[in-house]
Enzyme design. Sequence first.
Site, PDB file in Angstrom:
ATOM      1  CE  LYS A 124       9.677 -13.497   3.291  1.00 60.50           C
ATOM      2  NZ  LYS A 124      11.044 -12.943   3.242  1.00 60.50           N
ATOM      3  CG  ASP A 142       9.278 -17.673   0.986  1.00 60.94           C
ATOM      4  OD1 ASP A 142       9.103 -18.580   0.163  1.00 60.94           O
ATOM      5  OD2 ASP A 142       9.677 -17.891   2.135  1.00 60.94           O
TER       6      ASP A 142
END
Length: 214
Positions: A124, A142
Amino acid sequence: MPRNMTKAAIAEAFRRWHAANPEPTTELEYGSPFQLLVAVVLSAQATDKGVNIATRKLFPAAPTPEAMASLGEAGIAEYIKTIGLYRTKAKNVAMLCRQLLERHGGEVPDDRESLEALPGVGRKTANVVLNTIFRQPTMAVDTHIFRVSNRMGLAPGKDVVAVEKALLRRVPKEYLLDAHHWLILHGRYVCVARSPKCAGCLVYDLCEASDKTV
DNA sequence: ATCCCGAGGG
DNA sequence: CCCTCTGGAT
């Protein structure tokens, strides 16, 4: 289980987000690629607002990898104690600075391999850096984007990688570079986790959520 | 699957 | 009180 939005509905949603906010950016405050990288590492399971409060003191005190490395783990911890998971983050950031200096000449690398090899940097965070600094069409999934993609039926998936792939497939190409920021902002301020603010949602009529509040 | 972990909101 | 916040490493 949400129904899937149609291709036409998805295109219309991004047209609206684009019209309302033509050049969306992160709300993290930073003055260099290095500072963005650190800010994103600190933002894990924490709010941007909280990260900014800490980095407003941390970054002036240690603006570069050299300065932050010499602050050391304990020194960094003093600045970020108000952020969750701060011990792990202080350790990771200290080691990350040393690695940047030893392996990358103090610069932030521009490839996924090198980024994910840094302590505290996973898929991420690498995606955020690649998109925000190097303008690559990545999708960092996220907590917000995972929730929004599933709830709306925009790009459903059981885990973050599945959602990432679905987004890369379904988001119109012309919006891919900025899609990340629109989805984050939508999730943070409108399509919030508890009791989403459907009244006043820009894309309410396009959304396939089964629990719409209006 | 579990741990890490402070601040703000409801 | 409980939940959530731009996750990552083990």
